[in-house]
Design an enzyme around this catalytic site. Structure first.
Site, PDB file in Angstrom:
ATOM      1  N   ASP A 156       0.831  -1.196   0.000  1.00 22.12           N
ATOM      2  CA  ASP A 156       0.000   0.000   0.000  1.00 22.12           C
ATOM      3  C   ASP A 156       0.872   1.255   0.000  1.00 22.12           C
ATOM      4  O   ASP A 156       0.364   2.371  -0.083  1.00 22.12           O
ATOM      5  CB  ASP A 156      -1.000  -0.010   1.155  1.00 22.12           C
ATOM      6  CG  ASP A 156      -0.348  -0.082   2.525  1.00 22.12           C
ATOM      7  OD1 ASP A 156       0.886  -0.110   2.613  1.00 22.12           O
ATOM      8  OD2 ASP A 156      -1.099  -0.098   3.531  1.00 22.12           O
ATOM      9  N   SER A 157       2.189   1.047   0.033  1.00 22.50           N
ATOM     10  CA  SER A 157       3.143   2.146  -0.175  1.00 22.50           C
ATOM     11  C   SER A 157       2.951   2.779  -1.543  1.00 22.50           C
ATOM     12  O   SER A 157       3.449   3.887  -1.800  1.00 22.50           O
ATOM     13  CB  SER A 157       4.582   1.641  -0.030  1.00 22.50           C
ATOM     14  OG  SER A 157       4.779   0.453  -0.779  1.00 22.50           O
ATOM     15  N   ASP A 172      -0.549  -6.201   0.094  1.00 24.45           N
ATOM     16  CA  ASP A 172      -0.927  -5.501   1.316  1.00 24.45           C
ATOM     17  C   ASP A 172      -2.445  -5.343   1.382  1.00 24.45           C
ATOM     18  O   ASP A 172      -3.072  -4.930   0.398  1.00 24.45           O
ATOM     19  CB  ASP A 172      -0.323  -4.093   1.320  1.00 24.45           C
ATOM     20  CG  ASP A 172       0.881  -3.983   2.232  1.00 24.45           C
ATOM     21  OD1 ASP A 172       1.013  -4.802   3.161  1.00 24.45           O
ATOM     22  OD2 ASP A 172       1.688  -3.064   2.027  1.00 24.45           O
ATOM     23  N   LYS A 213      -0.721  -9.430   3.321  1.00 27.56           N
ATOM     24  CA  LYS A 213      -0.001  -8.910   4.487  1.00 27.56           C
ATOM     25  C   LYS A 213      -0.936  -8.029   5.307  1.00 27.56           C
ATOM     26  O   LYS A 213      -1.649  -7.201   4.753  1.00 27.56           O
ATOM     27  CB  LYS A 213       1.240  -8.117   4.078  1.00 27.56           C
ATOM     28  CG  LYS A 213       2.046  -7.594   5.292  1.00 27.56           C
ATOM     29  CD  LYS A 213       3.414  -7.085   4.874  1.00 27.56           C
ATOM     30  CE  LYS A 213       3.345  -5.747   4.192  1.00 27.56           C
ATOM     31  NZ  LYS A 213       2.822  -4.671   5.088  1.00 27.56           N
ATOM     32  N   GLU A 246      -1.177  -5.558   8.876  1.00 32.34           N
ATOM     33  CA  GLU A 246      -0.479  -4.833   9.929  1.00 32.34           C
ATOM     34  C   GLU A 246      -1.146  -5.097  11.277  1.00 32.34           C
ATOM     35  O   GLU A 246      -2.366  -5.178  11.373  1.00 32.34           O
ATOM     36  CB  GLU A 246      -0.466  -3.338   9.640  1.00 32.34           C
ATOM     37  CG  GLU A 246       0.338  -2.968   8.406  1.00 32.34           C
ATOM     38  CD  GLU A 246       0.442  -1.463   8.209  1.00 32.34           C
ATOM     39  OE1 GLU A 246       0.074  -0.702   9.134  1.00 32.34           O
ATOM     40  OE2 GLU A 246       0.879  -1.036   7.120  1.00 32.34           O
ATOM     41  N   GLU A 272       9.252  -3.693  11.190  1.00 32.80           N
ATOM     42  CA  GLU A 272       9.581  -2.380  10.629  1.00 32.80           C
ATOM     43  C   GLU A 272       9.906  -1.376  11.732  1.00 32.80           C
ATOM     44  O   GLU A 272       9.170  -1.251  12.723  1.00 32.80           O
ATOM     45  CB  GLU A 272       8.433  -1.838   9.782  1.00 32.80           C
ATOM     46  CG  GLU A 272       8.745  -0.450   9.205  1.00 32.80           C
ATOM     47  CD  GLU A 272       7.763   0.028   8.163  1.00 32.80           C
ATOM     48  OE1 GLU A 272       7.952   1.147   7.643  1.00 32.80           O
ATOM     49  OE2 GLU A 272       6.801  -0.712   7.855  1.00 32.80           O
TER      50      GLU A 272
END
Length: 267
Positions: free
Chosen positions: A48-49, A87, A117, A119, A186
């Protein structure tokens, strides 16, 4: 070591067990996927970057499901061997487990991803387990989690304050217990990442977490000098922005002077 066969989630555990460092890079389109896959990257992450380095948002929060699925489909067409992970964007899995299952399933069904992925640590344990229970592989992500920047007060290193290191260890163990096949660490101190990597059975993938993880990930635009970001944990391997700018400059000069197109380049 470059694998000569299709890489799967099972290979991640094998690589950790054999002491081989895992390589992961972000990709958002077909050309980069093809190049990175041919170079031998183990994992391609459709991050999602993309919201920051492709779309120009100040953070990842505005990114939508449809946007990440679009990028995932493009990357899937360009890769042959690398494991493809997508993501899950903000609010695509936090509202409810049924939402998380449905949206994760879209990545596999519509995007041709092979894993997602998520978070979050202990608070996402039930969600991770719910996805794994319906055969959707999950990569965890703890520490500095970009979707939590408002709670964290910005992009701040996690694990330095009293109690934070223990909380990170608890998060990592929760992610592992829930069934994740790997976890991204991270923005945490190297010593904390080393301890987590040593204690966990599953692989750890570091970004700004020091050299002791089972593997490393970078945003491809950072590696190539296309993001404009100069962060401590980034190693820029080339200045592609300069190369592109010079090439465009030569094109503009040739068009304005009448040198392009030439007779040889005309029908």
């Amino acid at each position: 070591m470059m694998m000569d066969k299709k890489i799967t989630v099972l290979d991640m555990q094998k690589m950790k067990d054999e002491g081989r460092n895992i390589t992961m890079l972000t990709a958002y389109d077909y050309p980069f996927a093809r190049i990175l896959d041919s170079a031998g990257v183990d994992i391609l992450l459709v991050g999602d970057s993309s919201g920051s380095v492709v779309a120009g948002h100040e953070n990842t929060l505005p990114v939508t499901m449809d946007e990440v699925i679009y990028h995932t489909r493009a990357v899937a067409r360009g890769r042959k061997k690398a494991l493809l992970v997508s993501d899950m964007p903000f609010m695509s899995y936090q509202v409810s487990i049924p939402d998380a299952r449905f949206n994760a399933g879209r990545f596999l069904k519509e995007g041709r991803a092979e894993a997602v992925k998520i978070e979050g640590g202990s608070q996402m344990k039930d969600t991770i387990k719910a996805l794994v229970d319906i055969d959707i592989p999950v990569m965890g992500h703890i520490g500095l989690t970009p979707q939590s920047i408002h709670r964290m007060g910005g992009y701040r290193i996690q694990g330095r304050k009293e109690g934070q290191a223990e909380a990170l260890m608890a998060d990592a163990l929760a992610v592992q217990e829930a069934g994740a096949f790997a976890v991204v660490l991270e923005g945490i101190p190297s010593t904390v990442a080393e301890r987590i990597t040593r204690e966990l059975r599953i692989p750890t993938i570091g970004i700004g977490a020091g050299p002791h993880c089972s593997g490393q990930v970078l945003v491809i635009h950072d590696l190539l000098g296309l993001s404009g970001r100069k962060l401590k944990f980034i190693r820029q391997y080339v200045d592609i922005e300069k190369v592109i700018s010079e090439a465009v400059g030569r094109y503009l000069e040739d068009v304005r002077s009448g040198d392009f197109p030439s007779e040889e380049e005309s029908f």
